[in-house]
Design a protein around this motif. Structure first.
Motif, PDB file in Angstrom:
ATOM      1  N   GLY A 171       0.586  -1.493   0.084  1.00  0.00           N
ATOM      2  CA  GLY A 171      -0.011   0.179   0.269  1.00  0.00           C
ATOM      3  C   GLY A 171       0.453   1.150  -0.089  1.00  0.00           C
ATOM      4  N   SER A 172       0.475   2.708  -0.039  1.00  0.00           N
ATOM      5  CA  SER A 172       1.394   2.979   0.576  1.00  0.00           C
ATOM      6  C   SER A 172       1.089   3.936   1.543  1.00  0.00           C
ATOM      7  N   VAL A 173       1.162   3.266   3.029  1.00  0.00           N
ATOM      8  CA  VAL A 173       1.664   3.655   4.218  1.00  0.00           C
ATOM      9  C   VAL A 173       2.762   3.072   4.257  1.00  0.00           C
ATOM     10  N   PRO A 174       4.188   4.167   5.088  1.00  0.00           N
ATOM     11  CA  PRO A 174       4.827   3.348   5.313  1.00  0.00           C
ATOM     12  C   PRO A 174       4.735   3.201   6.798  1.00  0.00           C
TER      13      PRO A 174
ATOM     14  N   PHE B  57       5.467  -0.449   2.751  1.00  0.00           N
ATOM     15  CA  PHE B  57       4.576  -0.013   2.774  1.00  0.00           C
ATOM     16  C   PHE B  57       3.111  -0.852   2.977  1.00  0.00           C
ATOM     17  N   VAL B  58       2.398  -0.394   3.520  1.00  0.00           N
ATOM     18  CA  VAL B  58       1.014  -1.175   3.467  1.00  0.00           C
ATOM     19  C   VAL B  58       0.183  -0.525   3.097  1.00  0.00           C
ATOM     20  N   PRO B  59      -0.936  -1.423   3.402  1.00  0.00           N
ATOM     21  CA  PRO B  59      -2.438  -0.595   2.271  1.00  0.00           C
ATOM     22  C   PRO B  59      -2.653  -0.086   4.039  1.00  0.00           C
ATOM     23  N   GLY B  60      -3.981   1.659   3.767  1.00  0.00           N
ATOM     24  CA  GLY B  60      -4.469   2.158   4.129  1.00  0.00           C
ATOM     25  C   GLY B  60      -4.976   3.148   4.278  1.00  0.00           C
ATOM     26  N   VAL B  61      -5.116   4.103   5.252  1.00  0.00           N
ATOM     27  CA  VAL B  61      -5.476   5.437   4.723  1.00  0.00           C
ATOM     28  C   VAL B  61      -5.222   6.379   4.981  1.00  0.00           C
ATOM     29  N   TRP B  62      -5.637   7.579   4.221  1.00  0.00           N
ATOM     30  CA  TRP B  62      -4.873   8.951   4.304  1.00  0.00           C
ATOM     31  C   TRP B  62      -6.077  10.052   5.175  1.00  0.00           C
ATOM     32  N   LEU B  63      -5.709  10.967   5.279  1.00  0.00           N
ATOM     33  CA  LEU B  63      -6.658  12.540   6.207  1.00  0.00           C
ATOM     34  C   LEU B  63      -6.114  13.434   4.687  1.00  0.00           C
TER      35      LEU B  63
END
Length: 153
Positions: free
Chosen positions: A79-82, A95-101
């Motif tokens: 994913g995009s979360v370091p 980088f794992v899947p996640g959510v960005w605020l």
């Protein structure tokens, strides 16, 4: 074939749960070759100051349960979360899947931070004094609906 047709994003109303925009598949490359996260930032900037956004990776979801939320993801997927390893034998960042605020600040610059893995919705949602300014519909929505063969009589 390999031809990449030009297309564009438009802003449409959603379920009304989030007072801003949501970008699913945030960490993916679009069929036009552009990273979706870059296109999303441009769209946030286009709508201006104080615009809110959620970038949700392809292998992640934001689950809402009453007043609480949690980020769920598929283990082992990228994913995009370091995530920096605490293991001294592992080198670097994964980088794992996640959510960005995301939000557009006073200078019109998109700011971002990783969404916590769980918590209260009141902590996640920013206070919005005027929700209407965060749920503006793109002028091209009616045209797109008219051109959509699934919505024709």
């Amino acid at each position: 074939g390999d031809s990449k047709e030009e297309w564009y994003y438009i802003k449409v109303e959603g379920l009304g749960i989030w007072p801003g925009m949501v970008c699913p598949h945030y960490d993916r490359i679009q069929s036009n070759g552009s990273p979706r996260m870059e296109d999303f930032d441009q769209m946030l900037e286009q709508f201006g100051q104080y615009e809110l956004g959620l970038g949700i990776d392809h292998n992640a979801a934001l689950e809402v349960d009453g007043d609480d939320f949690r980020v769920v993801s598929i283990p082992g997927e990228a994913g995009s979360v370091p995530v920096i390893s605490d293991n001294k034998e592992e080198d670097g960042t994964t980088f794992v899947p996640g959510v960005w605020l995301k939000y557009v600040d006073e200078e019109g610059i998109v700011q971002r931070k990783v969404c916590p893995r769980s918590g209260s919705l009141t902590d996640l949602l920013q206070d919005v004094n005027d929700p209407e300014k965060h749920i503006l519909v793109d002028d091209r929505v009616d045209l797109c609906r008219k051109d959509n063969p699934l919505l024709r009589d």
